[in-house]
Scaffold this motif. Structure first.
Motif, PDB file in Angstrom:
ATOM      1  N   UNK A 183       0.848  -1.203   0.000  1.00 25.41           N
ATOM      2  CA  UNK A 183       0.000   0.000   0.000  1.00 25.41           C
ATOM      3  C   UNK A 183       0.880   1.249   0.000  1.00 25.41           C
ATOM      4  N   UNK A 184       0.387   2.316  -0.609  1.00 22.14           N
ATOM      5  CA  UNK A 184       1.160   3.548  -0.717  1.00 22.14           C
ATOM      6  C   UNK A 184       1.543   4.087   0.657  1.00 22.14           C
ATOM      7  N   UNK A 185       0.626   4.013   1.591  1.00 15.68           N
ATOM      8  CA  UNK A 185       0.927   4.529   2.930  1.00 15.68           C
ATOM      9  C   UNK A 185       2.030   3.731   3.610  1.00 15.68           C
ATOM     10  N   UNK A 186       2.037   2.383   3.413  1.00 19.11           N
ATOM     11  CA  UNK A 186       3.100   1.554   3.982  1.00 19.11           C
ATOM     12  C   UNK A 186       4.435   1.857   3.326  1.00 19.11           C
ATOM     13  N   UNK A 187       4.398   2.163   2.025  1.00 21.45           N
ATOM     14  CA  UNK A 187       5.641   2.513   1.338  1.00 21.45           C
ATOM     15  C   UNK A 187       6.180   3.842   1.831  1.00 21.45           C
ATOM     16  N   UNK A 188       5.279   4.779   2.151  1.00 19.67           N
ATOM     17  CA  UNK A 188       5.709   6.091   2.636  1.00 19.67           C
ATOM     18  C   UNK A 188       6.255   6.000   4.055  1.00 19.67           C
ATOM     19  N   UNK A 189       5.513   5.307   4.909  1.00 21.00           N
ATOM     20  CA  UNK A 189       5.858   5.284   6.336  1.00 21.00           C
ATOM     21  C   UNK A 189       6.782   4.131   6.703  1.00 21.00           C
ATOM     22  N   UNK A 190       6.794   3.072   5.877  1.00 20.79           N
ATOM     23  CA  UNK A 190       7.558   1.875   6.218  1.00 20.79           C
ATOM     24  C   UNK A 190       6.741   0.937   7.099  1.00 20.79           C
ATOM     25  N   UNK A 191       7.010  -0.344   7.013  1.00 24.50           N
ATOM     26  CA  UNK A 191       6.280  -1.315   7.830  1.00 24.50           C
ATOM     27  C   UNK A 191       7.032  -2.637   7.828  1.00 24.50           C
ATOM     28  N   UNK A 192       6.592  -3.542   8.642  1.00 28.47           N
ATOM     29  CA  UNK A 192       7.120  -4.909   8.639  1.00 28.47           C
ATOM     30  C   UNK A 192       5.968  -5.857   8.363  1.00 28.47           C
ATOM     31  N   UNK A 193       6.267  -6.930   7.670  1.00 28.69           N
ATOM     32  CA  UNK A 193       5.255  -7.940   7.355  1.00 28.69           C
ATOM     33  C   UNK A 193       5.967  -9.270   7.164  1.00 28.69           C
ATOM     34  N   UNK A 194       5.267 -10.270   6.726  1.00 29.28           N
ATOM     35  CA  UNK A 194       5.876 -11.566   6.426  1.00 29.28           C
ATOM     36  C   UNK A 194       5.155 -12.168   5.221  1.00 29.28           C
ATOM     37  N   UNK A 195       5.884 -12.954   4.476  1.00 32.78           N
ATOM     38  CA  UNK A 195       5.277 -13.653   3.350  1.00 32.78           C
ATOM     39  C   UNK A 195       5.535 -15.142   3.518  1.00 32.78           C
ATOM     40  N   UNK A 223       7.471 -19.214   6.577  1.00 31.91           N
ATOM     41  CA  UNK A 223       7.300 -17.772   6.671  1.00 31.91           C
ATOM     42  C   UNK A 223       8.652 -17.042   6.599  1.00 31.91           C
ATOM     43  N   UNK A 224       8.632 -15.886   5.928  1.00 34.93           N
ATOM     44  CA  UNK A 224       9.825 -15.056   5.796  1.00 34.93           C
ATOM     45  C   UNK A 224       9.471 -13.633   6.232  1.00 34.93           C
ATOM     46  N   UNK A 225      10.118 -13.079   7.289  1.00 35.82           N
ATOM     47  CA  UNK A 225       9.832 -11.703   7.706  1.00 35.82           C
ATOM     48  C   UNK A 225      10.407 -10.706   6.695  1.00 35.82           C
ATOM     49  N   UNK A 226       9.648  -9.638   6.444  1.00 38.67           N
ATOM     50  CA  UNK A 226      10.054  -8.637   5.455  1.00 38.67           C
ATOM     51  C   UNK A 226      10.011  -7.262   6.123  1.00 38.67           C
ATOM     52  N   UNK A 227      11.073  -6.497   5.932  1.00 39.51           N
ATOM     53  CA  UNK A 227      11.143  -5.135   6.455  1.00 39.51           C
ATOM     54  C   UNK A 227      11.065  -4.166   5.272  1.00 39.51           C
ATOM     55  N   UNK A 228       9.947  -3.435   5.191  1.00 37.71           N
ATOM     56  CA  UNK A 228       9.755  -2.455   4.118  1.00 37.71           C
ATOM     57  C   UNK A 228      10.145  -1.086   4.662  1.00 37.71           C
ATOM     58  N   UNK A 229      11.191  -0.514   4.114  1.00 36.09           N
ATOM     59  CA  UNK A 229      11.697   0.755   4.616  1.00 36.09           C
ATOM     60  C   UNK A 229      10.810   1.911   4.171  1.00 36.09           C
ATOM     61  N   UNK A 230      10.792   2.952   4.980  1.00 32.91           N
ATOM     62  CA  UNK A 230      10.025   4.141   4.619  1.00 32.91           C
ATOM     63  C   UNK A 230      10.569   4.737   3.325  1.00 32.91           C
TER      64      UNK A 230
END
Length: 367
Positions: free
Chosen positions: A264-276, A282-289
């Motif tokens: 999501x655009x907001x997650x790309x702007x602010x950054x978030x963590x998730x997993x796929x 499961x693999x943890x993913x860190x999406x940087x701001x």
């Protein structure tokens, strides 16, 4: 072995018609449909075989010349064999009978495997329809309790000799025996289950080891895993061709696994963590701001295990930033305020990013 002429009760000078009449007379007396005596059935087989040989002009001539009971002569040797060595003429004099047992044919099967299967490799049970050694005669081709008989036309040599007059005199050449097809023996009582071939068709299940990192189209050879040979001959080889099934989420680049992650655009702007959920958990993913579309997140060692080795490729995740298509009045106002405060530059052309994910860009273009 009884003389064929004596079996039919005719003289050695009997004409073809006399031989045929003698056979018909005996057949009417000995045929199993008329005479149920087992001894008569065996004699009927001898009578039929004698007629088969003497009714064929070439086989009769060879029988008369080949030293059969009461035969007129022995095998020709000497100059004829020397001539044959230089000028040909069928089998050589020393070739002998050919082997009845032969190597079986190679077989090819195709095995479909999932992308998940080649991450670490796996085992698969595969059922194939193939030729196997006859379980009744064990490849002997004979009815149990019986055995092959020496051919009474070529007397076990597998070849017959023909005498031809030529400028060099009488020349003798060897040719495959038509009565035993060159084997030197016949099968008087063929196995009822394999019809004298020594093998039957059957299904068998084998375990196939699927190597990690195998590619579509790659083949594996299993020696001796093919079809059983006739008359107890050795098995051929089995070739296994692998086909990797399409996966809806992951694709492959060598030992690397590729996928796209919609953010999501907001997650790309602010950054978030998730997993796929990858192919092995499961693999943890860190999406940087401030992440951008087509940026790649690399997770080391979560790809495919190499075919020859223990190391693994990487999992490479390309980001696809989703722009919202429908905003309510409040959301639109907030976005407008953000734009005014950040004062982004006007849209302009930039340099084309030639990266390693040209394959993945096709997915972006499709939507």
């Amino acid at each position: 072995m009884a003389d064929h002429y004596d079996v039919l009760g005719v003289s050695r000078e009997a004409t073809p018609d006399e031989i045929k009449k003698a056979y018909r007379k005996l057949a009417r007396e000995l045929h199993p449909d008329v005479n149920p005596d087992p001894a008569a059935a065996e004699k009927f087989k001898d009578v039929t075989h004698a007629y088969d040989v003497l009714s064929d002009p070439q086989q009769r001539q060879q029988y008369d010349l080949g030293g059969g009971p009461g035969g007129a002569g022995g095998n020709f040797t000497g100059f004829g064999d020397i001539f044959e060595t230089f000028f040909g003429g069928g089998f050589s004099g020393n070739s002998g009978p050919r082997e009845r047992a032969e190597r079986g044919q190679d077989a090819l099967i195709r095995v479909d495997v999932e992308l998940d299967d080649i991450v670490f490799g796996t085992s698969r049970e595969v059922t194939i329809d193939t030729a196997v050694t006859c379980a009744t005669c064990y490849g002997s081709c004979c009815q149990p309790g019986t055995s092959p008989a020496t051919c009474d036309v070529c007397h076990g040599r597998g070849v017959i000799q023909r005498q031809v007059r030529s400028l060099f005199g009488n020349v003798v050449t060897n040719h495959p025996c038509g009565s035993c097809q060159g084997y030197g023996t016949t099968i008087p009582h063929p196995c009822p289950d394999c019809a004298g071939n020594g093998r039957t068709r059957a299904q068998r299940t084998i375990t196939v080891e699927v190597p990690s990192g195998i590619d579509s189209g790659a083949r594996m050879q299993l020696r001796g895993g093919g079809e059983a040979g006739p008359a107890g001959g050795p098995n051929g080889d089995l070739f296994i061709e692998f086909r990797i099934a399409h996966h809806d989420i992951f694709s492959r680049d060598g030992e690397d696994l590729l996928c796209t992650l919609e953010v999501a655009m907001t997650d790309a702007i602010l950054g978030t963590t998730t997993s796929i959920r990858s192919l092995d958990g499961e693999v943890p993913i860190d999406i940087k701001a401030g992440s951008q579309s087509a940026e790649v997140i690399t997770v080391k060692g979560r790809g495919i295990t190499k075919m020859r080795g223990n190391t693994r490729g990487d999992l490479k995740i390309a980001l696809q930033i989703l722009t919202p298509q429908r905003l309510n009045h409040k959301e639109r106002e907030l976005v407008r305020q953000l734009a005014e405060s950040s004062q982004p530059p006007a849209p302009e052309l930039g340099h084309f990013q030639q990266g390693m994910f040209s394959k993945l860009r096709d997915r972006f273009f499709r939507g």
